[in-house]
Design a protein around this motif. Sequence first.
Motif, PDB file in Angstrom:
ATOM      1  N   MET A   1     -54.784  -9.809  18.397  1.00 43.84           N
ATOM      2  CA  MET A   1     -55.148 -10.592  19.563  1.00 43.84           C
ATOM      3  C   MET A   1     -53.916 -10.787  20.449  1.00 43.84           C
ATOM      4  O   MET A   1     -52.831 -11.063  19.977  1.00 43.84           O
ATOM      5  N   SER A   2     -54.083 -10.629  21.751  1.00 43.48           N
ATOM      6  CA  SER A   2     -52.951 -10.758  22.658  1.00 43.48           C
ATOM      7  C   SER A   2     -52.622 -12.228  22.912  1.00 43.48           C
ATOM      8  O   SER A   2     -53.478 -13.089  22.834  1.00 43.48           O
ATOM      9  N   ARG A   3     -51.375 -12.449  23.189  1.00 48.43           N
ATOM     10  CA  ARG A   3     -50.910 -13.811  23.461  1.00 48.43           C
ATOM     11  C   ARG A   3     -51.223 -14.197  24.894  1.00 48.43           C
ATOM     12  O   ARG A   3     -51.470 -13.368  25.753  1.00 48.43           O
ATOM     13  N   ALA A   4     -51.170 -15.473  25.153  1.00 52.98           N
ATOM     14  CA  ALA A   4     -51.394 -15.999  26.503  1.00 52.98           C
ATOM     15  C   ALA A   4     -50.256 -15.563  27.424  1.00 52.98           C
ATOM     16  O   ALA A   4     -49.210 -15.104  26.977  1.00 52.98           O
ATOM     17  N   ILE A   5     -50.457 -15.751  28.695  1.00 54.31           N
ATOM     18  CA  ILE A   5     -49.444 -15.436  29.689  1.00 54.31           C
ATOM     19  C   ILE A   5     -48.400 -16.548  29.701  1.00 54.31           C
ATOM     20  O   ILE A   5     -48.745 -17.728  29.736  1.00 54.31           O
ATOM     21  N   GLU A   6     -47.139 -16.173  29.674  1.00 58.75           N
ATOM     22  CA  GLU A   6     -46.039 -17.125  29.733  1.00 58.75           C
ATOM     23  C   GLU A   6     -45.516 -17.207  31.168  1.00 58.75           C
ATOM     24  O   GLU A   6     -45.478 -16.199  31.872  1.00 58.75           O
ATOM     25  N   VAL A   7     -45.097 -18.393  31.570  1.00 65.27           N
ATOM     26  CA  VAL A   7     -44.489 -18.597  32.881  1.00 65.27           C
ATOM     27  C   VAL A   7     -43.060 -19.066  32.644  1.00 65.27           C
ATOM     28  O   VAL A   7     -42.837 -20.116  32.040  1.00 65.27           O
ATOM     29  N   LEU A   8     -42.098 -18.268  33.100  1.00 66.11           N
ATOM     30  CA  LEU A   8     -40.694 -18.611  32.937  1.00 66.11           C
ATOM     31  C   LEU A   8     -40.055 -18.828  34.302  1.00 66.11           C
ATOM     32  O   LEU A   8     -40.187 -17.981  35.195  1.00 66.11           O
ATOM     33  N   VAL A   9     -39.359 -19.927  34.458  1.00 66.77           N
ATOM     34  CA  VAL A   9     -38.639 -20.202  35.700  1.00 66.77           C
ATOM     35  C   VAL A   9     -37.331 -19.420  35.638  1.00 66.77           C
ATOM     36  O   VAL A   9     -36.616 -19.445  34.632  1.00 66.77           O
ATOM     37  N   ALA A  10     -37.041 -18.711  36.730  1.00 65.54           N
ATOM     38  CA  ALA A  10     -35.841 -17.874  36.777  1.00 65.54           C
ATOM     39  C   ALA A  10     -35.082 -18.147  38.072  1.00 65.54           C
ATOM     40  O   ALA A  10     -35.647 -18.656  39.047  1.00 65.54           O
ATOM     41  N   SER A  11     -33.810 -17.771  38.068  1.00 71.30           N
ATOM     42  CA  SER A  11     -32.973 -17.904  39.253  1.00 71.30           C
ATOM     43  C   SER A  11     -32.244 -16.581  39.482  1.00 71.30           C
ATOM     44  O   SER A  11     -31.043 -16.472  39.246  1.00 71.30           O
ATOM     45  N   PRO A  12     -32.970 -15.552  39.937  1.00 68.94           N
ATOM     46  CA  PRO A  12     -32.334 -14.247  40.150  1.00 68.94           C
ATOM     47  C   PRO A  12     -31.288 -14.309  41.262  1.00 68.94           C
ATOM     48  O   PRO A  12     -31.497 -14.997  42.268  1.00 68.94           O
ATOM     49  N   PRO A  13     -30.170 -13.614  41.096  1.00 68.69           N
ATOM     50  CA  PRO A  13     -29.106 -13.672  42.104  1.00 68.69           C
ATOM     51  C   PRO A  13     -29.525 -13.118  43.467  1.00 68.69           C
ATOM     52  O   PRO A  13     -28.964 -13.508  44.487  1.00 68.69           O
ATOM     53  N   GLU A  14     -30.523 -12.240  43.500  1.00 70.30           N
ATOM     54  CA  GLU A  14     -30.948 -11.653  44.772  1.00 70.30           C
ATOM     55  C   GLU A  14     -31.944 -12.519  45.539  1.00 70.30           C
ATOM     56  O   GLU A  14     -32.371 -12.179  46.634  1.00 70.30           O
ATOM     57  N   ARG A  15     -32.336 -13.651  44.961  1.00 66.20           N
ATOM     58  CA  ARG A  15     -33.290 -14.563  45.616  1.00 66.20           C
ATOM     59  C   ARG A  15     -32.573 -15.833  46.049  1.00 66.20           C
ATOM     60  O   ARG A  15     -31.624 -16.292  45.412  1.00 66.20           O
ATOM     61  N   ASP A  16     -33.056 -16.423  47.153  1.00 65.12           N
ATOM     62  CA  ASP A  16     -32.471 -17.674  47.646  1.00 65.12           C
ATOM     63  C   ASP A  16     -32.945 -18.888  46.852  1.00 65.12           C
ATOM     64  O   ASP A  16     -32.290 -19.917  46.842  1.00 65.12           O
ATOM     65  N   PHE A  17     -34.128 -18.783  46.229  1.00 59.91           N
ATOM     66  CA  PHE A  17     -34.718 -19.912  45.520  1.00 59.91           C
ATOM     67  C   PHE A  17     -35.164 -19.491  44.126  1.00 59.91           C
ATOM     68  O   PHE A  17     -35.166 -18.309  43.793  1.00 59.91           O
ATOM     69  N   LEU A  18     -35.590 -20.474  43.346  1.00 61.28           N
ATOM     70  CA  LEU A  18     -36.141 -20.193  42.029  1.00 61.28           C
ATOM     71  C   LEU A  18     -37.371 -19.309  42.153  1.00 61.28           C
ATOM     72  O   LEU A  18     -38.049 -19.300  43.178  1.00 61.28           O
ATOM     73  N   THR A  19     -37.654 -18.571  41.098  1.00 61.71           N
ATOM     74  CA  THR A  19     -38.879 -17.787  41.009  1.00 61.71           C
ATOM     75  C   THR A  19     -39.534 -18.111  39.680  1.00 61.71           C
ATOM     76  O   THR A  19     -38.932 -18.753  38.809  1.00 61.71           O
ATOM     77  N   CYS A  20     -40.755 -17.655  39.507  1.00 57.62           N
ATOM     78  CA  CYS A  20     -41.425 -17.737  38.214  1.00 57.62           C
ATOM     79  C   CYS A  20     -41.809 -16.323  37.793  1.00 57.62           C
ATOM     80  O   CYS A  20     -42.450 -15.597  38.561  1.00 57.62           O
ATOM     81  N   GLU A  21     -41.376 -15.940  36.618  1.00 59.52           N
ATOM     82  CA  GLU A  21     -41.771 -14.650  36.063  1.00 59.52           C
ATOM     83  C   GLU A  21     -42.983 -14.874  35.167  1.00 59.52           C
ATOM     84  O   GLU A  21     -43.014 -15.824  34.386  1.00 59.52           O
ATOM     85  N   LEU A  22     -43.970 -14.000  35.295  1.00 64.30           N
ATOM     86  CA  LEU A  22     -45.160 -14.057  34.451  1.00 64.30           C
ATOM     87  C   LEU A  22     -45.065 -12.940  33.434  1.00 64.30           C
ATOM     88  O   LEU A  22     -44.864 -11.772  33.809  1.00 64.30           O
TER      89      LEU A  22
END
Length: 79
Positions: free
Chosen positions: A1-22
């Motif tokens: 059985m597959s796991r649920a989708i995870e949401v991780l808050v990230a701060s990539p250097p190429e972005r001005d603001f936080l992002t969320c990786e799914l």
Amino acid sequence: MSRAIEVLVASPPERDFLTCELLHNDEVFAEVRIESSGLAVELRPRHGGAAWDLDCNELIKALTEAKSVLSDVDTSVIV
């Protein structure tokens, strides 16, 4: 059985603001990010080229969580 989708808050250097990786089964399939026109979603291809097969309710739940997290980010000042 597959796991649920995870949401991780990230701060990539190429972005001005936080992002969320799914992630599904430890593989990033999307990034939700802040743009000048609002939130945007970047979908990524799956390793090996297979199509993503995700539970609709889990995807909606993950997108809603990402939207909630990013809506609280103060975009008035670029860090």
